[in-house]
Design a protein around this motif. Structure first.
Motif, PDB file in Angstrom:
ATOM      1  N   VAL A  18     -13.542   2.941   1.644  1.00  0.00           N
ATOM      2  CA  VAL A  18     -12.426   2.185   1.059  1.00  0.00           C
ATOM      3  C   VAL A  18     -11.326   3.159   0.637  1.00  0.00           C
ATOM      4  N   ARG A  19     -11.724   4.220  -0.039  1.00  0.00           N
ATOM      5  CA  ARG A  19     -10.761   5.207  -0.531  1.00  0.00           C
ATOM      6  C   ARG A  19      -9.957   5.815   0.625  1.00  0.00           C
ATOM      7  N   SER A  20     -10.635   6.209   1.693  1.00  0.00           N
ATOM      8  CA  SER A  20      -9.920   6.840   2.811  1.00  0.00           C
ATOM      9  C   SER A  20      -9.043   5.834   3.550  1.00  0.00           C
ATOM     10  N   ARG A  21      -9.535   4.608   3.738  1.00  0.00           N
ATOM     11  CA  ARG A  21      -8.709   3.591   4.402  1.00  0.00           C
ATOM     12  C   ARG A  21      -7.470   3.263   3.575  1.00  0.00           C
ATOM     13  N   LEU A  22      -7.650   3.185   2.255  1.00  0.00           N
ATOM     14  CA  LEU A  22      -6.518   2.880   1.387  1.00  0.00           C
ATOM     15  C   LEU A  22      -5.491   4.012   1.426  1.00  0.00           C
ATOM     16  N   HIS A  23      -5.963   5.236   1.431  1.00  0.00           N
ATOM     17  CA  HIS A  23      -5.055   6.385   1.516  1.00  0.00           C
ATOM     18  C   HIS A  23      -4.256   6.327   2.815  1.00  0.00           C
ATOM     19  N   ARG A  24      -4.943   6.087   3.906  1.00  0.00           N
ATOM     20  CA  ARG A  24      -4.273   6.019   5.207  1.00  0.00           C
ATOM     21  C   ARG A  24      -3.322   4.823   5.269  1.00  0.00           C
ATOM     22  N   ALA A  25      -3.739   3.673   4.741  1.00  0.00           N
ATOM     23  CA  ALA A  25      -2.885   2.484   4.746  1.00  0.00           C
ATOM     24  C   ALA A  25      -1.606   2.738   3.955  1.00  0.00           C
ATOM     25  N   ARG A  26      -1.738   3.369   2.797  1.00  0.00           N
ATOM     26  CA  ARG A  26      -0.552   3.667   1.988  1.00  0.00           C
ATOM     27  C   ARG A  26       0.379   4.634   2.715  1.00  0.00           C
ATOM     28  N   ALA A  27      -0.188   5.582   3.426  1.00  0.00           N
ATOM     29  CA  ALA A  27       0.639   6.517   4.196  1.00  0.00           C
ATOM     30  C   ALA A  27       1.392   5.774   5.304  1.00  0.00           C
ATOM     31  N   PHE A  28       0.707   4.873   6.004  1.00  0.00           N
ATOM     32  CA  PHE A  28       1.361   4.078   7.043  1.00  0.00           C
ATOM     33  C   PHE A  28       2.478   3.223   6.450  1.00  0.00           C
ATOM     34  N   LEU A  29       2.182   2.579   5.302  1.00  0.00           N
ATOM     35  CA  LEU A  29       3.185   1.726   4.665  1.00  0.00           C
ATOM     36  C   LEU A  29       4.400   2.538   4.235  1.00  0.00           C
ATOM     37  N   THR A  30       4.168   3.709   3.668  1.00  0.00           N
ATOM     38  CA  THR A  30       5.280   4.566   3.248  1.00  0.00           C
ATOM     39  C   THR A  30       6.164   4.902   4.438  1.00  0.00           C
ATOM     40  N   LYS A  31       5.534   5.276   5.526  1.00  0.00           N
ATOM     41  CA  LYS A  31       6.298   5.634   6.729  1.00  0.00           C
ATOM     42  C   LYS A  31       7.074   4.427   7.262  1.00  0.00           C
ATOM     43  N   LYS A  32       6.411   3.275   7.338  1.00  0.00           N
ATOM     44  CA  LYS A  32       7.073   2.073   7.850  1.00  0.00           C
ATOM     45  C   LYS A  32       8.245   1.664   6.965  1.00  0.00           C
ATOM     46  N   LEU A  33       8.028   1.717   5.654  1.00  0.00           N
ATOM     47  CA  LEU A  33       9.068   1.272   4.737  1.00  0.00           C
ATOM     48  C   LEU A  33      10.233   2.254   4.676  1.00  0.00           C
ATOM     49  N   GLN A  34       9.988   3.534   4.877  1.00  0.00           N
ATOM     50  CA  GLN A  34      11.079   4.509   4.880  1.00  0.00           C
ATOM     51  C   GLN A  34      12.021   4.269   6.052  1.00  0.00           C
ATOM     52  N   THR A  35      11.483   3.800   7.153  1.00  0.00           N
ATOM     53  CA  THR A  35      12.343   3.549   8.312  1.00  0.00           C
ATOM     54  C   THR A  35      13.041   2.197   8.223  1.00  0.00           C
ATOM     55  N   ARG A  36      12.512   1.278   7.404  1.00  0.00           N
ATOM     56  CA  ARG A  36      13.092  -0.067   7.305  1.00  0.00           C
ATOM     57  C   ARG A  36      14.047  -0.236   6.134  1.00  0.00           C
ATOM     58  N   MET A  37      13.771   0.435   5.026  1.00  0.00           N
ATOM     59  CA  MET A  37      14.577   0.241   3.815  1.00  0.00           C
ATOM     60  C   MET A  37      15.943   0.909   3.973  1.00  0.00           C
ATOM     61  N   PRO A  38      16.983   0.202   3.582  1.00  0.00           N
ATOM     62  CA  PRO A  38      18.312   0.812   3.655  1.00  0.00           C
ATOM     63  C   PRO A  38      18.437   1.904   2.588  1.00  0.00           C
ATOM     64  N   VAL A  39      19.208   2.913   2.921  1.00  0.00           N
ATOM     65  CA  VAL A  39      19.465   3.995   1.963  1.00  0.00           C
ATOM     66  C   VAL A  39      20.512   3.515   0.988  1.00  0.00           C
TER      67      VAL A  39
END
Length: 182
Positions: free
Chosen positions: A157-178
């Protein structure tokens, strides 16, 4: 007017196993909203979430002895919901992604747009990552409770959550306006 104190899940389960229908109704009132939210996070469809939530509680009616609230009632019910979701996924072969779900009202305001983008990003995750985000970040499960619901080790669970958060951070950085300050 004096209200009767709320009963614990193990006590309600004992009463339900003894044939008390009101105890089942209280179990349903207590736990169905969280089961519904978990399934909604996983499928993106309120109709499917309603169906699977009902399936979970029908299962409980028919298998009260198989329900082990000692590992956490919500974790146990989330585990049952997960199995129903997997079965439905095998039967239907395809789930429409949450991002394609029809929104009843368009988001208004910056916070609503950002929330919609977050929901879309979560929906785009593979199921194994979406599950841990839904349970840990959205429902507040700890690693042990999520592991019990997903039938895996807390470290998984811990490793999947870490990886999921990393994916979300990357996805949201490309989608969120500056944002620019003036």
């Amino acid at each position: 007017m004096r209200q009767e104190p709320r009963r614990s899940t193990p006590e309600l389960l004992t009463r339900f196993r003894a044939g008390d229908g009101e105890a089942f109704a209280e179990l349903y009132r207590l736990h169905s909203p969280a089961v519904f939210r978990f399934v909604l996070y996983m499928t993106g469809g309120a109709g499917r979430a309603d169906d699977v939530t009902q399936d979970v509680f029908v299962w409980l009616v028919h298998h009260p002895a198989a329900f082990h609230a000692d590992r956490g009632a919500l974790a146990a019910l989330a585990g049952v919901a997960r199995k129903y979701l997997q079965r439905r996924q095998r039967e239907e072969r395809r789930w429409p992604p949450l991002a394609d779900a029809v929104m009843e009202t368009p988001p208004r305001g910056e916070a609503a747009v950002e929330a919609a983008m977050l929901r879309s990003a979560i929906a785009s995750l593979p199921a194994r990552y979406r599950e841990v985000v839904a349970l840990c970040d959205l429902e507040g499960f700890n690693y042990e409770e999520a592991a019990a619901a997903l039938d895996c080790a807390p470290g998984t669970v811990r490793s999947r959550l870490h990886r999921a958060r990393a994916f979300l951070t990357k996805k949201l950085q490309t989608r969120m306006p500056v944002r620019c300050g003036i």
